[in-house]
Design an enzyme around this catalytic site. Structure first.
Site, PDB file in Angstrom:
ATOM      1  CG  ASN A  63      42.973  36.161  64.813  1.00  0.00           C
ATOM      2  OD1 ASN A  63      43.701  36.587  63.935  1.00  0.00           O
ATOM      3  ND2 ASN A  63      41.719  35.807  64.596  1.00  0.00           N
ATOM      4  CB  SER A 163      58.614  42.517  50.251  1.00  0.00           C
ATOM      5  OG  SER A 163      58.501  41.745  49.068  1.00  0.00           O
ATOM      6  CE  LYS A 218      55.986  44.972  50.016  1.00  0.00           C
ATOM      7  NZ  LYS A 218      54.628  44.645  49.996  1.00  0.00           N
ATOM      8  CG  HIS A 480      48.117  77.997  29.037  1.00  0.00           C
ATOM      9  ND1 HIS A 480      47.466  78.326  30.199  1.00  0.00           N
ATOM     10  CD2 HIS A 480      47.232  77.290  28.300  1.00  0.00           C
ATOM     11  CE1 HIS A 480      46.239  77.828  30.159  1.00  0.00           C
ATOM     12  NE2 HIS A 480      46.068  77.198  29.018  1.00  0.00           N
TER      13      HIS A 480
HETATM   14  C1  6PG Z   1      55.268  41.253  48.604  1.00  0.00           C
HETATM   15  C2  6PG Z   1      54.045  41.355  47.739  1.00  0.00           C
HETATM   16  C3  6PG Z   1      52.823  41.412  48.600  1.00  0.00           C
HETATM   17  C4  6PG Z   1      51.538  41.069  47.871  1.00  0.00           C
HETATM   18  C5  6PG Z   1      51.102  42.144  46.931  1.00  0.00           C
HETATM   19  C6  6PG Z   1      50.269  41.645  45.809  1.00  0.00           C
HETATM   20  O1  6PG Z   1      56.111  42.118  48.446  1.00  0.00           O
HETATM   21  O2  6PG Z   1      55.355  40.327  49.408  1.00  0.00           O
HETATM   22  O3  6PG Z   1      54.097  42.511  46.967  1.00  0.00           O
HETATM   23  O4  6PG Z   1      52.798  42.666  49.235  1.00  0.00           O
HETATM   24  O5  6PG Z   1      51.635  39.849  47.252  1.00  0.00           O
HETATM   25  O6  6PG Z   1      50.345  43.038  47.711  1.00  0.00           O
HETATM   26  O7  6PG Z   1      49.698  42.740  45.234  1.00  0.00           O
HETATM   27  P1  6PG Z   1      48.521  42.659  44.211  1.00  0.00           P
HETATM   28  O8  6PG Z   1      47.425  41.843  44.846  1.00  0.00           O
HETATM   29  O9  6PG Z   1      48.121  44.080  44.024  1.00  0.00           O
HETATM   30  O10 6PG Z   1      49.070  42.006  42.995  1.00  0.00           O
END
Ligand code: 6PG
Length: 502
Positions: A63, A163, A218, A480
């Site tokens: 980090n 996700s 995604k 067109h």
């Molecule tokens: C997931 C979510 C994650 C995040 C989003 C929120 O799949 O785990 O989608 O990627 O919580 O980016 O997006 P917003 O801030 O645009 O609502």
């Protein structure tokens, strides 16, 4: 108080006897290099690091140091998790040399410029054949660029969509990897090992396709997520202010839906949200009605525009967030118009349930259709059933409907709404859906995504659209040209429209 030998990743406390210091250095030098590396101990990075190390993989974590904000984050993380095989570094060179070759390094940093900065900071210490994996919500076009940039330097690159939020990352996310297939095969054991299991016990992680296809998929996942969230928000809003129900009463309605085929993670969390109290009051009533967004819904909309595909419900859910953000303007406008005189009416819950279930199918159909189009145009050869399958657990849009999508796409990977099984489900619900939207709109309740889904369905199933008029107008003012229904498609026609008027 600490003696550091960065090349070996050694940090020894000097407040001890010389013998102990020597022993500790010896012990550290004998420690094997880590199997895997991770950069960025933010919320998602920390959870994924614990998940990876928790599965027995030895892990080097790095980090950055930011004075007063992010100091010794990696070292503290190592110390707090001493039962796991984690080594913390704040020096890039030591971090890289502390990983077995070919190195496999997962980047969990903010999408955008930061990813490029981190890649460039690692590059001088990497060797040919090392693998970098980007696990952030990166734009799929950037993933493609990075893939090519690194390929020229002999470094493999895998872009992975992840996700599941913080909890998913820790306990088992859904993972969407793309890019170099050979590189993926070298990291698949670790990635599949940390991912969630689908209901059949298979991993919610599968190679998606080339280039940035994993991040594309995604992105559309998030688009579907925006639509799903907005649909629930609209139903809550309708029941709360136009049906006069308390949040806990709405939670009970959702609870009943949960035990049907409407079950989903987002429905479940909405029930918890609606029941959450602060003292005697519901917390939901105190939350400012302005939605934020990090951009993936907008990216999905742009991508669909580029692909030339309708994205009705998803695009509308992005717009709904933007309108919500205009709080001051909305308040001002609410004083000018009569729309704000809320008319409560008796809401038929069975009809609402049918409207909700249909709009969800449409939102999913739109998302998958966009993935399908990208697959065709970019020659990605994506497998819709597999994509739906890895979304059945671990991710934010996991649901019974997603399980059904995984099955439906197995035998029929065209547009979901063209599947006769889906048509059979939707047909008996269309009149309920139309009634709910009509009654809500007449009573002044906005239902942007639910209405957009209905309009999509009506347009999608219209053999005769209104576009003959559009073509005539285009031809009128811009010559067109247009096609005729009574002549071959190859022929184009132009008419001198105002001849009669002259
Ligand atoms: C997931 C979510 C994650 C995040 C989003 C929120 O799949 O785990 O989608 O990627 O919580 O980016 O997006 P917003 O801030 O645009 O609502």
């Amino acid at each position: 108080d600490t003696l550091e030998i960065p090349e070996y990743g050694i940090h020894v406390n000097v407040n001890q006897s010389t013998d102990n210091i020597i022993n500790e250095i010896r012990k550290n030098m004998m420690v094997e290099k880590s199997e895997f590396g991770l950069v960025g101990l933010g919320v998602m990075g920390t959870s994924l690091a614990l998940n990876i190390a928790g599965k027995g993989t030895s892990l080097a974590v790095y980090n950055r140091q930011v004075l007063g904000k992010e100091e010794d984050v990696a070292l503290k993380f190592q110390n707090e998790n001493s039962s796991l095989k984690i080594k913390g570094f704040d020096d890039v060179k030591a971090f890289v040399s502390g990983i077995q070759k070919p190195r496999k390094i997962l980047l969990m940093v903010n999408a955008g410029k930061t990813v490029d900065l981190v890649i460039d900071s690692l590059l001088p210490y990497l060797d040919k054949g090392d693998i970098l994996i980007d696990g952030g919500n990166s734009h799929y076009k950037n993933t493609k660029k990075r893939f090519e940039y690194l390929k020229n330097k002999g470094i493999e690159f895998v872009g992975i969509g992840v996700s599941g939020g913080e909890e998913g990352a820790l306990k088992g996310p859904s993972i969407m990897p793309s890019g170099s297939k050979t590189a993926y095969e070298q990291v698949s054991t670790i990635l599949e090992g940390i991912s969630a299991n689908d209901p059949q016990g298979n991993k919610c992680c599968t190679y998606i396709g080339p280039e940035g296809s994993g991040h594309f998929v995604k992105m559309i996942h998030n688009g579907i997520e925006y639509g799903e969230m907005q649909l629930l928000a609209e139903i809550y809003h309708l029941l709360r202010f136009y049906g006069g129900k308390r949040p806990d009463e709405i939670a009970s309605i959702f609870e009943e839906w949960k035990s049907s085929d409407l079950n989903s993670y987002l429905l479940e969390i909405s029930i918890d949200i609606l029941r959450k109290k602060e003292g005697s009051e519901f917390l939901i009533d105190k939350i400012l009605d302005q939605a934020s967004q990090k951009g993936t819904g907008g990216w999905s909309t742009n991508a669909a525009l580029e692909l030339g595909k309708p994205l009705n419900t998803i695009a509308e859910s992005v717009m709904a967030r933007y309108i919500s953000a205009m709080k001051d303007t909305r308040v001002q406008a609410s004083k000018l118009y009569t729309t704000n005189n809320v008319k409560q009416f008796s809401i038929d819950l069975e009809k609402l349930k049918n409207a909700y279930s249909t709009s969800r199918i449409i939102n999913h159909a739109i998302g998958f259709d966009t993935i399908s189009e990208a697959s065709n145009q970019y020659h990605w050869n994506l497998n819709l059933s597999e994509i739906a399958r890895i979304w059945t657990n671990g991710c934010i849009i996991r649901s019974s409907l997603m399980e059904e999508c995984a099955l439906l796409f197995k035998d029929f990977d065209k547009h979901l709404l063209l599947n006769p099984i889906v048509a059979q489900q939707i047909n008996p619900r269309i009149s309920n859906y139309s009634q709910v939207v009509a009654e809500a709109l007449t009573s002044g309740c906005p239902l942007p995504v639910m209405a957009s889904g209905l309009n999509y369905l009506l347009s999608f199933t219209s053999a005769q659209s209104s576009a003959n008029m559009i073509q005539a107008q285009r031809d009128y003012f811009g010559a067109h040209t247009y096609k005729r229904t009574d002549r071959p498609f190859e022929e184009s026609f132009h008419t001198n429209w105002n001849e009669k008027l002259v």
